[in-house]
Design a protein around this motif. Structure first.
Motif, PDB file in Angstrom:
ATOM      1  N   SER A  93       0.800  -1.224   0.000  1.00  0.00           N
ATOM      2  CA  SER A  93       0.000   0.000   0.000  1.00  0.00           C
ATOM      3  C   SER A  93       0.838   1.281   0.000  1.00  0.00           C
ATOM      4  CB  SER A  93      -0.920   0.013   1.225  1.00  0.00           C
ATOM      5  OG  SER A  93      -1.658  -1.171   1.285  1.00  0.00           O
ATOM      6  N   VAL A  94       2.156   1.162   0.126  1.00  0.00           N
ATOM      7  CA  VAL A  94       3.061   2.315   0.021  1.00  0.00           C
ATOM      8  C   VAL A  94       4.050   1.953  -1.078  1.00  0.00           C
ATOM      9  CG1 VAL A  94       4.710   3.784   1.242  1.00  0.00           C
ATOM     10  CG2 VAL A  94       2.838   2.694   2.516  1.00  0.00           C
ATOM     11  N   PHE A 177      -2.508   8.427  -1.437  1.00  0.00           N
ATOM     12  CA  PHE A 177      -3.055   7.447  -0.503  1.00  0.00           C
ATOM     13  C   PHE A 177      -2.878   7.843   0.960  1.00  0.00           C
ATOM     14  CE2 PHE A 177      -3.562   5.387  -4.440  1.00  0.00           C
ATOM     15  CZ  PHE A 177      -4.800   4.784  -4.291  1.00  0.00           C
ATOM     16  N   ALA A 178      -1.940   8.756   1.231  1.00  0.00           N
ATOM     17  CA  ALA A 178      -1.872   9.333   2.575  1.00  0.00           C
ATOM     18  C   ALA A 178      -3.179  10.064   2.868  1.00  0.00           C
ATOM     19  CB  ALA A 178      -0.687  10.287   2.689  1.00  0.00           C
ATOM     20  N   LEU A 183      -4.815   8.510   6.134  1.00  0.00           N
ATOM     21  CA  LEU A 183      -5.404   9.432   7.120  1.00  0.00           C
ATOM     22  C   LEU A 183      -6.728   8.896   7.692  1.00  0.00           C
ATOM     23  CD1 LEU A 183      -5.319  12.144   8.660  1.00  0.00           C
ATOM     24  CD2 LEU A 183      -6.510  13.190   6.712  1.00  0.00           C
ATOM     25  N   PRO A 184      -7.671   8.427   6.844  1.00  0.00           N
ATOM     26  CA  PRO A 184      -8.902   7.858   7.430  1.00  0.00           C
ATOM     27  C   PRO A 184      -8.632   6.718   8.425  1.00  0.00           C
ATOM     28  CG  PRO A 184      -9.171   8.157   5.073  1.00  0.00           C
ATOM     29  CD  PRO A 184      -7.752   8.517   5.373  1.00  0.00           C
ATOM     30  N   HIS A 185      -7.653   5.874   8.136  1.00  0.00           N
ATOM     31  CA  HIS A 185      -7.347   4.799   9.092  1.00  0.00           C
ATOM     32  C   HIS A 185      -6.796   5.384  10.387  1.00  0.00           C
ATOM     33  CE1 HIS A 185      -7.957   2.006   5.753  1.00  0.00           C
ATOM     34  NE2 HIS A 185      -8.032   1.055   6.671  1.00  0.00           N
ATOM     35  N   LEU A 186      -5.920   6.385  10.257  1.00  0.00           N
ATOM     36  CA  LEU A 186      -5.350   7.001  11.456  1.00  0.00           C
ATOM     37  C   LEU A 186      -6.463   7.639  12.314  1.00  0.00           C
ATOM     38  CD1 LEU A 186      -2.124   8.928  11.869  1.00  0.00           C
ATOM     39  CD2 LEU A 186      -4.201  10.134  12.466  1.00  0.00           C
ATOM     40  N   VAL A 187      -7.400   8.296  11.643  1.00  0.00           N
ATOM     41  CA  VAL A 187      -8.491   8.956  12.375  1.00  0.00           C
ATOM     42  C   VAL A 187      -9.378   7.911  13.067  1.00  0.00           C
ATOM     43  CG1 VAL A 187     -10.545  10.412  12.114  1.00  0.00           C
ATOM     44  CG2 VAL A 187      -8.445  11.007  10.905  1.00  0.00           C
ATOM     45  N   GLN A 239       1.955  15.162   6.827  1.00  0.00           N
ATOM     46  CA  GLN A 239       1.374  16.340   6.177  1.00  0.00           C
ATOM     47  C   GLN A 239      -0.162  16.273   6.243  1.00  0.00           C
ATOM     48  OE1 GLN A 239       3.130  16.626   2.371  1.00  0.00           O
ATOM     49  NE2 GLN A 239       2.883  18.840   2.243  1.00  0.00           N
ATOM     50  N   ALA A 240      -0.691  15.083   5.995  1.00  0.00           N
ATOM     51  CA  ALA A 240      -2.149  14.897   6.055  1.00  0.00           C
ATOM     52  C   ALA A 240      -2.653  15.099   7.485  1.00  0.00           C
ATOM     53  CB  ALA A 240      -2.514  13.502   5.543  1.00  0.00           C
TER      54      ALA A 240
END
Ligand code: NAP
Length: 281
Positions: A93-94, A177-178, A183-187, A239-240
């Motif tokens: 995914s990266v 994808f960040a 970002l959605p997964h981190l949130v 950054q996101a």
């Protein structure tokens, strides 16, 4: 075809290759006896092993489908054991660090970095299923070194399992994808963390309705996979996160100031953007 990592993505690809008759032998590499048993029981592969060298001995194609850090770690070993002419690709995914490691391990350009945009919060061989990639996008992130022939052949493989394909630079991929995935997964992880902090003795969560559950579905994803993605895509993700923190700050300030107009403005814009999402993606 040798598939290293027969979890959700590797197992689903294995199943599609077999069902479409695209490969005579599909060898699954797994460290876990239980996962090898499951893969055999579910017919994902024609054979399984935990011996990477043996699995690669007669391979025409090797697919790395393990967490992103493990992909980088395994690439030199794959280069050591794969026969000449064996194509190599990954599903991580990266893309930036994987492409760099793949180019270093395969200077002849036969490593094709790629990312299927399909999956779910479920993991392991039990989650593998046919048709996972149908009408989903597969993205190639070639470098100047990537062989055009190798890229064409790997692209054809993903088309054969139902994906539409496109290409972009690895740097742009990781940036995109960040924003739309990492970002959605981190949130979601942060939200569950905050809810657990507020929980205090099981008095609150029992009242939760669809909102919390819908919003945090992806917090059920595999912790190792997401730890590795966050650590590997550090700069674009940070950054996101900065943009997200600024958005939270704006909402917090509006609530503190009792500024209903500011809240309505943000919510109306967000609602519109959310509607657009369905049409544009
Ligand atoms: P998964 O279902 O958890 O399967 C990954 C497999 O990798 C595991 O079954 C495990 O198999 C093996 N593995 C884990 N750590 C390893 C290590 N350190 N060294 C060697 N093998 C290891 O994961 P997945 O969802 O298929 O994801 C695989 C790759 O696809 C990841 O790079 C991910 O970023 C990418 N991807 C995932 C999604 C998604 O939505 N899930 C979508 C697109 C791309 P054993 O324990 O049996 O060895």
């Amino acid at each position: 075809v040798t598939i290293i990592g027969i979890g959700l993505i590797g197992g689903s690809l294995a199943l599609d290759l077999r069902q479409a008759g695209l490969a005579e032998r599909v060898v699954g590499v797994s460290r876990s006896a239980e996962n090898r048993r499951l893969a055999t029981e579910r017919g994902l592969t024609t054979e399984t092993t935990n011996d990477l060298a043996a699995a690669l001995r007669a391979a025409d194609l090797a697919v790395l489908a393990v967490p992103v850090t493990a992909i980088v770690g395994l690439l030199p070993q794959v280069a050591q054991h794969a026969p000449d002419g064996c194509l190599v690709t990954d599903v991580g995914s990266v893309k930036g660090p994987i492409l760099a490691a793949g180019d270093a391990a395969f200077p002849d350009g036969r490593f094709v970095a790629g990312h299927p945009i399909a999956g779910s919060e479920h993991s392991g061989p039990a989650a593998a299923r046919t048709g996972l990639f149908v009408q989903h996008t597969w993205i190639a992130t070639p470098s100047a070194r990537t062989s055009v022939d190798a890229e064409e052949r790997i692209t054809a493989l993903w088309r054969a399992v139902g994906a539409t394909t496109l290409r972009m630079s690895a740097a742009w991929h990781d940036d995109v994808f960040a924003t739309v995935s990492h970002l959605p997964h981190l949130v979601a992880y942060a939200l569950m963390d905050a809810v657990m902090t507020l929980e205090q003795g099981g008095e609150r969560v029992k009242f939760s309705a669809g909102g919390l559950r819908d919003f945090t579905r992806i917090a059920g994803s595999d912790p190792v996979m997401w730890r590795d993605i966050f650590l590997m895509n550090r700069a674009p993700l940070l950054q996101a996160v900065e943009a997200y923190r600024a958005a939270l700050d704006r909402l917090e300030a509006a609530i503190r100031a009792g500024d209903g107009e500011a809240l309505s403005r943000v919510f109306a814009q967000a609602r519109l953007a959310r509607k657009e999402l369905g049409h544009r993606s």
